[in-house]
Design a protein around this motif. Sequence first.
Motif, PDB file in Angstrom:
ATOM      1  N   PHE A 411       0.845  -1.195   0.000  1.00 21.32           N
ATOM      2  CA  PHE A 411       0.000   0.000   0.000  1.00 21.32           C
ATOM      3  C   PHE A 411       0.883   1.249   0.000  1.00 21.32           C
ATOM      4  CE2 PHE A 411      -2.342  -3.310   2.284  1.00 21.32           C
ATOM      5  CZ  PHE A 411      -3.514  -3.369   1.536  1.00 21.32           C
ATOM      6  N   ILE A 412       0.278   2.355  -0.429  1.00 13.74           N
ATOM      7  CA  ILE A 412       0.934   3.668  -0.391  1.00 13.74           C
ATOM      8  C   ILE A 412      -0.044   4.650   0.260  1.00 13.74           C
ATOM      9  CG2 ILE A 412       2.021   5.508  -1.706  1.00 13.74           C
ATOM     10  CD1 ILE A 412       2.439   3.445  -3.965  1.00 13.74           C
ATOM     11  N   ALA A 413       0.389   5.309   1.315  1.00 13.39           N
ATOM     12  CA  ALA A 413      -0.435   6.311   2.002  1.00 13.39           C
ATOM     13  C   ALA A 413      -0.076   7.696   1.477  1.00 13.39           C
ATOM     14  CB  ALA A 413      -0.219   6.244   3.509  1.00 13.39           C
ATOM     15  N   LEU A 414      -1.091   8.501   1.207  1.00 12.27           N
ATOM     16  CA  LEU A 414      -0.904   9.838   0.644  1.00 12.27           C
ATOM     17  C   LEU A 414      -1.590  10.868   1.529  1.00 12.27           C
ATOM     18  CD1 LEU A 414      -1.703   8.855  -3.028  1.00 12.27           C
ATOM     19  CD2 LEU A 414       0.492   9.734  -2.285  1.00 12.27           C
ATOM     20  N   GLN A 415      -0.839  11.874   1.929  1.00 11.58           N
ATOM     21  CA  GLN A 415      -1.420  12.985   2.695  1.00 11.58           C
ATOM     22  C   GLN A 415      -2.189  13.890   1.744  1.00 11.58           C
ATOM     23  OE1 GLN A 415      -2.394  14.146   5.788  1.00 11.58           O
ATOM     24  NE2 GLN A 415      -0.320  14.482   6.574  1.00 11.58           N
ATOM     25  N   SER A 416      -3.465  14.125   2.035  1.00 10.74           N
ATOM     26  CA  SER A 416      -4.309  14.936   1.160  1.00 10.74           C
ATOM     27  C   SER A 416      -4.628  16.256   1.828  1.00 10.74           C
ATOM     28  CB  SER A 416      -5.608  14.183   0.836  1.00 10.74           C
ATOM     29  OG  SER A 416      -6.438  14.958  -0.008  1.00 10.74           O
ATOM     30  N   MET A 417      -4.752  17.307   0.999  1.00 14.76           N
ATOM     31  CA  MET A 417      -5.016  18.647   1.521  1.00 14.76           C
ATOM     32  C   MET A 417      -6.449  18.835   2.025  1.00 14.76           C
ATOM     33  SD  MET A 417      -2.499  20.773   1.675  1.00 14.76           S
ATOM     34  CE  MET A 417      -0.900  21.196   1.031  1.00 14.76           C
ATOM     35  N   ASP A 418      -7.304  17.824   1.915  1.00 15.27           N
ATOM     36  CA  ASP A 418      -8.650  17.930   2.469  1.00 15.27           C
ATOM     37  C   ASP A 418      -8.703  17.351   3.884  1.00 15.27           C
ATOM     38  OD1 ASP A 418      -8.277  15.300   1.829  1.00 15.27           O
ATOM     39  OD2 ASP A 418     -10.245  15.013   0.913  1.00 15.27           O
ATOM     40  N   ASN A 419      -7.546  17.393   4.590  1.00 10.45           N
ATOM     41  CA  ASN A 419      -7.445  16.936   5.982  1.00 10.45           C
ATOM     42  C   ASN A 419      -7.738  15.443   6.112  1.00 10.45           C
ATOM     43  OD1 ASN A 419      -6.895  19.600   6.745  1.00 10.45           O
ATOM     44  ND2 ASN A 419      -9.066  20.055   7.029  1.00 10.45           N
ATOM     45  N   SER A 420      -7.156  14.659   5.229  1.00 12.23           N
ATOM     46  CA  SER A 420      -7.325  13.211   5.295  1.00 12.23           C
ATOM     47  C   SER A 420      -6.087  12.537   4.724  1.00 12.23           C
ATOM     48  CB  SER A 420      -8.572  12.769   4.529  1.00 12.23           C
ATOM     49  OG  SER A 420      -8.405  12.973   3.136  1.00 12.23           O
ATOM     50  N   ILE A 421      -5.947  11.248   5.024  1.00  9.26           N
ATOM     51  CA  ILE A 421      -4.888  10.420   4.452  1.00  9.26           C
ATOM     52  C   ILE A 421      -5.564   9.348   3.607  1.00  9.26           C
ATOM     53  CG2 ILE A 421      -2.970   8.857   4.939  1.00  9.26           C
ATOM     54  CD1 ILE A 421      -2.536  10.322   7.557  1.00  9.26           C
ATOM     55  N   GLN A 422      -5.237   9.329   2.303  1.00 13.55           N
ATOM     56  CA  GLN A 422      -5.801   8.364   1.374  1.00 13.55           C
ATOM     57  C   GLN A 422      -4.809   7.220   1.153  1.00 13.55           C
ATOM     58  OE1 GLN A 422      -8.921   8.880   0.323  1.00 13.55           O
ATOM     59  NE2 GLN A 422      -9.080  10.942   1.176  1.00 13.55           N
ATOM     60  N   VAL A 423      -5.329   6.060   0.771  1.00 10.90           N
ATOM     61  CA  VAL A 423      -4.496   4.867   0.574  1.00 10.90           C
ATOM     62  C   VAL A 423      -4.778   4.302  -0.814  1.00 10.90           C
ATOM     63  CG1 VAL A 423      -3.955   2.539   1.394  1.00 10.90           C
ATOM     64  CG2 VAL A 423      -4.477   4.357   3.035  1.00 10.90           C
ATOM     65  N   ILE A 424      -3.711   3.954  -1.533  1.00 11.90           N
ATOM     66  CA  ILE A 424      -3.833   3.317  -2.838  1.00 11.90           C
ATOM     67  C   ILE A 424      -3.029   2.015  -2.837  1.00 11.90           C
ATOM     68  CG2 ILE A 424      -4.170   5.494  -4.060  1.00 11.90           C
ATOM     69  CD1 ILE A 424      -1.276   5.383  -4.939  1.00 11.90           C
ATOM     70  N   GLN A 425      -3.256   1.180  -3.816  1.00 11.97           N
ATOM     71  CA  GLN A 425      -2.501  -0.058  -3.954  1.00 11.97           C
ATOM     72  C   GLN A 425      -1.045   0.235  -4.309  1.00 11.97           C
ATOM     73  OE1 GLN A 425      -4.580  -2.247  -6.953  1.00 11.97           O
ATOM     74  NE2 GLN A 425      -6.353  -2.698  -5.666  1.00 11.97           N
ATOM     75  N   GLY A 426      -0.161  -0.600  -3.802  1.00 18.70           N
ATOM     76  CA  GLY A 426       1.258  -0.394  -4.053  1.00 18.70           C
ATOM     77  C   GLY A 426       1.763  -1.034  -5.321  1.00 18.70           C
ATOM     78  N   HIS A 427       0.926  -1.760  -6.029  1.00 18.76           N
ATOM     79  CA  HIS A 427       1.322  -2.398  -7.294  1.00 18.76           C
ATOM     80  C   HIS A 427       0.056  -2.715  -8.083  1.00 18.76           C
ATOM     81  CE1 HIS A 427       0.017  -6.101  -5.320  1.00 18.76           C
ATOM     82  NE2 HIS A 427       0.803  -5.784  -4.303  1.00 18.76           N
ATOM     83  N   GLY A 428       0.217  -3.246  -9.251  1.00 16.83           N
ATOM     84  CA  GLY A 428      -0.951  -3.595 -10.068  1.00 16.83           C
ATOM     85  C   GLY A 428      -1.590  -2.374 -10.693  1.00 16.83           C
ATOM     86  N   GLY A 440      -9.211  13.412  11.029  1.00 15.69           N
ATOM     87  CA  GLY A 440      -9.173  13.966  12.383  1.00 15.69           C
ATOM     88  C   GLY A 440      -8.154  15.068  12.557  1.00 15.69           C
ATOM     89  N   HIS A 441      -7.137  15.099  11.726  1.00 17.45           N
ATOM     90  CA  HIS A 441      -6.098  16.117  11.848  1.00 17.45           C
ATOM     91  C   HIS A 441      -6.380  17.266  10.884  1.00 17.45           C
ATOM     92  CE1 HIS A 441      -5.174  13.700   8.450  1.00 17.45           C
ATOM     93  NE2 HIS A 441      -3.980  14.217   8.214  1.00 17.45           N
ATOM     94  N   ASN A 442      -5.608  18.328  11.018  1.00 10.30           N
ATOM     95  CA  ASN A 442      -5.776  19.517  10.181  1.00 10.30           C
ATOM     96  C   ASN A 442      -4.441  19.800   9.486  1.00 10.30           C
ATOM     97  OD1 ASN A 442      -6.603  21.838   8.974  1.00 10.30           O
ATOM     98  ND2 ASN A 442      -6.688  23.074  10.828  1.00 10.30           N
ATOM     99  N   VAL A 443      -4.420  19.648   8.168  1.00 12.00           N
ATOM    100  CA  VAL A 443      -3.182  19.838   7.403  1.00 12.00           C
ATOM    101  C   VAL A 443      -3.373  20.771   6.216  1.00 12.00           C
ATOM    102  CG1 VAL A 443      -2.283  17.586   8.056  1.00 12.00           C
ATOM    103  CG2 VAL A 443      -3.652  17.785   5.984  1.00 12.00           C
ATOM    104  N   ALA A 444      -4.556  21.301   5.996  1.00 14.58           N
ATOM    105  CA  ALA A 444      -4.829  22.121   4.811  1.00 14.58           C
ATOM    106  C   ALA A 444      -3.906  23.335   4.775  1.00 14.58           C
ATOM    107  CB  ALA A 444      -6.290  22.573   4.816  1.00 14.58           C
ATOM    108  N   GLY A 445      -3.232  23.509   3.646  1.00 20.18           N
ATOM    109  CA  GLY A 445      -2.335  24.639   3.466  1.00 20.18           C
ATOM    110  C   GLY A 445      -0.901  24.381   3.870  1.00 20.18           C
ATOM    111  N   TYR A 446      -0.585  23.211   4.420  1.00 23.45           N
ATOM    112  CA  TYR A 446       0.771  22.888   4.859  1.00 23.45           C
ATOM    113  C   TYR A 446       1.224  21.572   4.231  1.00 23.45           C
ATOM    114  CZ  TYR A 446      -0.066  26.358   8.534  1.00 23.45           C
ATOM    115  OH  TYR A 446      -0.356  27.508   9.218  1.00 23.45           O
TER     116      TYR A 446
END
Length: 515
Positions: A411-428, A440-446
């Motif tokens: 898997f690959i975790a991606l920090q998204s600017m909508d205050n979430s962490i998205q996950v995609i497949q690591g292959h295929g 739950g966290h706040n990361v928008a703009g950083y």
Amino acid sequence: MSIVQGYSSSEDEEVPQLPVLPKYEIQTYTETHSVEAEPEISSSLVSTSAKRKKRKNFAGNAEETYYDSATFELHAKLEKRNKGPSNDVKSKVKKLKRKRTKKGAAEDDDYLGPWAKYSSDEEAADKQVRDNSESDVDVIPTKLEEDQEGDKNTYDSENDSGIEEKATSGAITTEFLGSNQFDYLGRTYMHIPRDLDVNLTKEPGSQECFVPKRVIHTFTGHSKGVTKLELFPKSGHLLLSAGNDGKIRLWDLYHKRELLRIFHGHSQSVKDVTFNSSGSEFLSCGFDKKIVLWNTETGEIKRTMKINAIPNVIKFNPNNEKEFIVGLSNNKIQHYDLGGLNSEEPVQTYDHHLGAINSLTIIDDNNRFMSTSDDKTVRFWDWRINIPIKFISDPSQHSMPTAAVYPGGNFIALQSMDNSIQVIQGHGKFKFNRKKTFKGHNVAGYGIGIDISPDGKIIMSGDSSGYGYFWDWKTCRLINKFKVSDKPISCIHFHPQETSKVLMAGTTGEIFYCD
């Protein structure tokens, strides 16, 4: 007699007569109309045009017209504008344009634009220096004065950058600040310590990991914010930190937890640092558009490269560590080979992104790499092939500044600017796993970093309010959060050999060691 109520016949009431209009004389220079004048109207208002003087010329009659001062000035200004500048003014403007330094390109850091100086200002300053030197003692002429004496033309922006690079290259140094450079067997800090409670030579991820609860130590040294943290490969006994003060620092995480070495090689903020697989060398890049290859043990600079755009992120090619890729602010990813005949030129340029490159991640057992950009897309590449094998783009997708690979690469975790962490497949097919989202966290703009524990049970992230957030990977439930600073935490790393030790840093310049 009225037939309908509200109306009256002509017999009952008389129709009112319309008032008689007054009659008076109006004289013009073409015709004269005679009308009966009313005695109450002032004669000065009526016969104004009659009092005006009439003059005859070859084209007909002319009449005097009244102009107030505002109208006269307006017409005078319009007439001057229509005439345009005189030849003297034009020649002065051309001279000023010749004296003015070049503005440069808008995408460059040294862009001057409308604030470009005139050579006359520099000449006046040089004249004052020469006058002072004649009155006191002889002064050795500077590089700028010698160039002005040889050639009165102004400098090009490229020449300025070249002079600056020579000056900074002479100032590149490194200094050792540790208590002992060698141990009793003559080994340096590169040697992995064996006199500890934890075995630093075992395979990372073999231990069970837990969430930290408090700060046990704070490393202070960077005068400005910390931009990147990098742990020594596998053992993690050394910590490399890059800062906005243009310095790179090497720390010892065990024994005295002291600052070992400072690397002075950048004139501006350092954007990224990365170790090779053995930790013997590391690359750094910064806002000064320089890429520097360092020797970790001695602090020696092995290679310096000047590129044409600001580098945001840099990575070694794990299949051939003489090669590296760098993501630039001009939307391109450049691939360099230091072992080639012409190492100054990239062997490949990946130019499909439409925005600045934010992150580069090695995936799929080191066979490919992934890039994220300000254009809100994720693209996957084969080495040295300028055609993405896959790109992810969606209208609802946000920019993803950082990424982390799950242990094992599934898997690959991606920090998204909508205050979430998205996950995609690591292959295929590299599809999004919509059921696995961390919020739950706040990361928008950083550009907040993320990391995953070596055993894959915990995923963590910084926060714009100074918190560290920790989620359970399997259930996506928030396990713990605690505050370490009042300002954003942009860097976070789990120790590869410890069970619950995490490093965090942000814009304060302090590095927090948590357990």
